[in-house]
Design a protein around this motif. Structure first.
Motif: not given
Length: 418
Positions: A291-307
């Motif tokens: 579950a933590a790995e999937r959250f970190l993946r979601w966070r990286e995707v959200e950060c890339a989209v925000e940039r």
């Protein structure tokens, strides 16, 4: 005097003894540790006593009864697994998720690690069942102990979400619109607590995978039939966000084929599911890290989209603020003043009106004097250096002459002495 002429109080009558049955009178006395309630209702008639003591016994038993007290059921003692379980948050979807009895029987009933089960509560997307594997001890202002259920197990049943071959596209749309928001709701809470500049690391993963993490531990998909293509779309959509466990509860227990990003925990029965979630710390820790790995993946995707969005907004802002030059507008605004501006510029640059500039002689007297004074200092230094060199050479020659003279003088004195 007969006993009826002096009626005594209930307490004095209770303490009175009969010569015929002293043991009965003593046994009717209440002990210090027992509890009595007083009521206005009549007591049951006493056993037959002699006529002399009948009235005293009848008055002593009026309003005195022994109530029956119902003690509360003893609390279940938590197991070592229940005390160290931490928070367990499960999502249940699929065929049978809206059957509360089925979900409760599957996970909680006959579970030795569960000490308390609360009732079902409805919410926007389904219903929630909370259970406890441990007790929380409280003490009030008087120092009395009070135990409350920890409610560390949370089961969210998302009803009306079934997988059907006839509504495959609709099922995927429902999964995206109803299940994903529930899965990602704790993602936003945890993401707000982490510095955006913090990069994914082992320390961050350990922190997020702790037993008290607010992330959902796993998603259980219930199925009462064999593998079907209707499950592929929703499972492929959910596996990148949460560990997915497929559980079959019907007559067909065919094992689900392996798919990318599926959870490593794949139980074959309800007992194996309960044992893995409640009595296997290794399995539970593995699910939390997934579950933590999937959250970190979601966070990286959200950060890339925000940039990307920030860069796009900056580009749009610069393009909207950039002035646009219109040649027709420029000509219409300044063409009427063109001839006037040309005439003014010609008058300003007329050579007749420009005064002659004065010429300066480079050999002017003051310049010559200044230049001579500037050469005075180097000449003085050169002269002093020459004089010092001559003095040094002269001093060296005088020393030599003195030494030669002293030598000759010594030789002469020696010869005279002889």
């Amino acid at each position: 005097m007969p006993a009826q002429s002096q009626p005594s109080s209930p307490r004095s009558s209770a303490l009175a003894t009969s010569p015929n049955s002293p043991s009965e009178s003593v046994s009717s006395l209440p002990s210090v540790g027992s509890s009595f309630f007083f009521s206005s209702a009549a007591a049951s008639p006493p056993r037959s006593q002699p006529q002399s003591n009948h009235y005293a016994r009848d008055s002593s038993t009026q309003g005195l009864i022994i109530p029956s007290l119902t003690l509360p059921a003893p609390l279940r003692r938590p197991t070592p697994f229940g005390k160290t379980l931490g928070d367990l948050r499960l999502l249940v979807v699929g065929n049978g998720a809206d059957d509360r009895e089925l979900v409760s029987n599957l996970l909680l009933d006959d579970n030795e690690d569960v000490v308390d089960i609360s009732g079902w509560e409805d919410f926007e997307h389904g219903s929630i069942l909370r259970a406890s594997t441990d007790w929380i001890e409280h003490r009030d202002a008087h120092g009395l102990e009070k135990f409350e259920p920890a409610k560390n197990v949370e089961i969210i049943s998302l009803a009306r979400h079934e997988f059907d071959d006839n509504v495959l596209n609709l099922s995927s749309q429902l999964t995206k619109s109803s299940v994903l928001p529930v899965i990602q709701s704790p993602f936003h809470l945890v993401s707000e607590l982490i510095d955006p500049r913090c990069q994914p690391s082992a320390a961050l993963a350990n922190l997020i995978a702790s037993p008290w993490s607010p992330l959902h531990t796993a998603l259980i998909i219930l199925s009462n039939s064999g593998p079907s293509t209707s499950e592929d779309g929703p499972i492929d959509l959910l596996t990148p966000h949460i560990p997915v466990i497929l559980m079959r509860h019907g007559p067909d227990h065919t094992h689900f084929p392996s798919r990318p990003h599926m959870s490593s925990f794949r139980p074959r029965s309800a007992a194996a599911l309960r044992n893995g979630l409640f009595r296997s710390p290794e399995t539970l820790s593995s699910l939390r890290y997934e579950a933590a790995e999937r959250f970190l993946r979601w966070r990286e995707v959200e950060c890339a989209v925000e940039r990307i969005n920030a860069s796009h907004r900056e580009t749009v802002s610069l393009s909207s603020n950039e002035p646009l030059w219109n040649k027709a507008k420029w000509e219409a605004e300044w063409e009427s003043r063109l001839s006037q501006d040309v005439a003014v510029s010609c008058e300003r640059e007329d050579p007749v009106k420009v005064p002659e500039q004065q010429c300066f002689d480079p050999l002017h007297l003051s310049s010559l004097v200044s230049f001579s004074l500037c050469l005075l200092d180097p000449a003085t230094r050169l002269l002093s250096r020459s004089v010092s060199t001559f003095v040094d050479k002269l001093a060296d020659s005088q020393v030599r002459i003195a030494m030669v003279g002293s030598l000759c003088l010594g030789i002469g004195i020696g010869m005279i002495i002889r």
